[in-house]
Motif scaffolding. Sequence first.
Motif, PDB file in Angstrom:
ATOM      1  N   THR A 158       0.823  -1.216   0.000  1.00 18.22           N
ATOM      2  CA  THR A 158       0.000   0.000   0.000  1.00 18.22           C
ATOM      3  C   THR A 158       0.855   1.263   0.000  1.00 18.22           C
ATOM      4  O   THR A 158       0.346   2.353  -0.270  1.00 18.22           O
ATOM      5  CB  THR A 158      -0.930   0.013   1.221  1.00 18.22           C
ATOM      6  OG1 THR A 158      -0.156  -0.180   2.420  1.00 18.22           O
ATOM      7  CG2 THR A 158      -1.971  -1.083   1.124  1.00 18.22           C
ATOM      8  N   ALA A 159       2.137   1.135   0.294  1.00 16.62           N
ATOM      9  CA  ALA A 159       3.026   2.298   0.195  1.00 16.62           C
ATOM     10  C   ALA A 159       3.101   2.794  -1.249  1.00 16.62           C
ATOM     11  O   ALA A 159       3.339   3.979  -1.503  1.00 16.62           O
ATOM     12  CB  ALA A 159       4.420   1.931   0.702  1.00 16.62           C
ATOM     13  N   ASP A 160       2.863   1.886  -2.200  1.00 14.81           N
ATOM     14  CA  ASP A 160       2.917   2.244  -3.614  1.00 14.81           C
ATOM     15  C   ASP A 160       1.695   3.035  -4.065  1.00 14.81           C
ATOM     16  O   ASP A 160       1.712   3.659  -5.131  1.00 14.81           O
ATOM     17  CB  ASP A 160       3.043   0.982  -4.479  1.00 14.81           C
ATOM     18  CG  ASP A 160       4.300   0.196  -4.169  1.00 14.81           C
ATOM     19  OD1 ASP A 160       5.345   0.831  -3.935  1.00 14.81           O
ATOM     20  OD2 ASP A 160       4.244  -1.050  -4.153  1.00 14.81           O
ATOM     21  N   ILE A 161       0.610   3.004  -3.279  1.00 11.89           N
ATOM     22  CA  ILE A 161      -0.613   3.710  -3.685  1.00 11.89           C
ATOM     23  C   ILE A 161      -0.999   4.804  -2.693  1.00 11.89           C
ATOM     24  O   ILE A 161      -2.083   5.377  -2.777  1.00 11.89           O
ATOM     25  CB  ILE A 161      -1.795   2.725  -3.854  1.00 11.89           C
ATOM     26  CG1 ILE A 161      -2.126   2.033  -2.530  1.00 11.89           C
ATOM     27  CG2 ILE A 161      -1.479   1.691  -4.926  1.00 11.89           C
ATOM     28  CD1 ILE A 161      -3.416   1.217  -2.572  1.00 11.89           C
ATOM     29  N   GLY A 162      -0.126   5.065  -1.722  1.00 13.19           N
ATOM     30  CA  GLY A 162      -0.383   6.153  -0.799  1.00 13.19           C
ATOM     31  C   GLY A 162      -1.265   5.820   0.378  1.00 13.19           C
ATOM     32  O   GLY A 162      -1.977   6.689   0.893  1.00 13.19           O
ATOM     33  N   GLY A 163      -1.223   4.563   0.837  1.00 12.03           N
ATOM     34  CA  GLY A 163      -1.982   4.191   2.025  1.00 12.03           C
ATOM     35  C   GLY A 163      -3.055   3.156   1.772  1.00 12.03           C
ATOM     36  O   GLY A 163      -3.359   2.808   0.628  1.00 12.03           O
ATOM     37  N   ASN A 164      -3.641   2.673   2.878  1.00 10.82           N
ATOM     38  CA  ASN A 164      -4.595   1.568   2.804  1.00 10.82           C
ATOM     39  C   ASN A 164      -6.023   1.994   3.154  1.00 10.82           C
ATOM     40  O   ASN A 164      -6.896   1.162   3.296  1.00 10.82           O
ATOM     41  CB  ASN A 164      -4.144   0.451   3.763  1.00 10.82           C
ATOM     42  CG  ASN A 164      -4.777  -0.888   3.439  1.00 10.82           C
ATOM     43  OD1 ASN A 164      -5.093  -1.173   2.284  1.00 10.82           O
ATOM     44  ND2 ASN A 164      -4.973  -1.709   4.453  1.00 10.82           N
ATOM     45  N   ASP A 165      -6.252   3.300   3.293  1.00 10.60           N
ATOM     46  CA  ASP A 165      -7.558   3.800   3.713  1.00 10.60           C
ATOM     47  C   ASP A 165      -8.433   4.059   2.485  1.00 10.60           C
ATOM     48  O   ASP A 165      -8.250   5.049   1.765  1.00 10.60           O
ATOM     49  CB  ASP A 165      -7.386   5.084   4.525  1.00 10.60           C
ATOM     50  CG  ASP A 165      -8.675   5.542   5.187  1.00 10.60           C
ATOM     51  OD1 ASP A 165      -9.758   5.081   4.773  1.00 10.60           O
ATOM     52  OD2 ASP A 165      -8.606   6.354   6.119  1.00 10.60           O
ATOM     53  N   LEU A 166      -9.404   3.188   2.256  1.00 11.18           N
ATOM     54  CA  LEU A 166     -10.275   3.316   1.095  1.00 11.18           C
ATOM     55  C   LEU A 166     -11.142   4.569   1.182  1.00 11.18           C
ATOM     56  O   LEU A 166     -11.423   5.210   0.161  1.00 11.18           O
ATOM     57  CB  LEU A 166     -11.157   2.070   0.970  1.00 11.18           C
ATOM     58  CG  LEU A 166     -12.077   1.994  -0.257  1.00 11.18           C
ATOM     59  CD1 LEU A 166     -11.260   2.032  -1.543  1.00 11.18           C
ATOM     60  CD2 LEU A 166     -12.925   0.726  -0.199  1.00 11.18           C
TER      61      LEU A 166
END
Length: 362
Positions: A158-166
């Motif tokens: 999720t570091a690749d997409i800027g976090g895990n908070d949908l």
Amino acid sequence: MDLTYFLDRFSEPWVLTIGGFLAGALFGGFAQQSRFCLRAAALDFAHGVFGVRLSIWLFAFSAALLGTQLLVGVGEVQSQEARQLASPQSLSGAALGGIMFGVGMVLARGCASRLLVLSATGNLRALLSGLVFAVIAQASLRGILKPFREWLAGLWTTADIGGNDLIAHLGLSQTVVIAFALLWFAAGLAIAIRARTAPWQAFSACVAGFAVPLAWWFTSSVASQAFDPVQIEGITFTGPSADTLMLFLSPAHSALDFGIGLVPGVFAGSFVAALLTRELELQGFEGGRSMARYGTGAGLMGFGGMLAGGCAVGAGITGASVFAVTAWITLSAIWLSAGLTDYALNGRPVRNGQAGAAMETP
């Protein structure tokens, strides 16, 4: 909730363990009564059967989502402190682990939570499968399978997409999130009315689902009042099953926490519920081929659940309730792989509403 008296008298680990036991007993008892099972719901859906089993899963799922988000909205749960959102998670692990878990769930004829519930009612197939699940989970967490799991998990995070908070990714308001949860409940209610789901079974599913926000609320309360740092968490079975196994094998090296209390709590709650309703019954395997199938499925769930960061409940409901991206990926992968695995094993799905005979839990 003021826990100062209990924290001073019993210490933080014991308070967490007792709380985990009580939350687990609540989940286990009502999961047993409702026949809550993701596998059954997923296969019903794959067969085009919108019946009781699907409505039960939707009730539990929506209750967890709605309860958790209401608590977040009033400030009782700080969801950003949850492991799923506070630290980087694996997107590749969510997808691959979810696929493995879905395949294993069909082979073992029940997810991790369902196997635990069934084992408490006297189902020896579920008990042995649950032990295999816990052993493989432990091997994946700290043992020989750990390097392979970490390699797969590190492929995409999720570091690749800027976090895990949908919620943050989509820019959703709290009102929209709660309305979304209510839509899932409305879907369950519509299916339940059409399928004539028994009211007690529907109520039990809702209570089992509410055990998830209860766990979030309890651990959040302890975290806000404890002297030492406490990880807030919901209900999950992969990590706690592995830790509980080690508690029995090597108690001197096992620390008490919420998860340690959760697993025996689910077992106890399920046993009491089955005892009160006279549903205790010893059941065993039907030949070596059956045993091999269950063992293979349990092993896939153990590795897949640890790779995905949670099981059908831990990722699919608990993680989804705080809208973790990886949880929704895992849940989708489980549903998809379960349907495809059933098709590979049994051929073209039937659509006459009689799929239940092929989907009985072990």
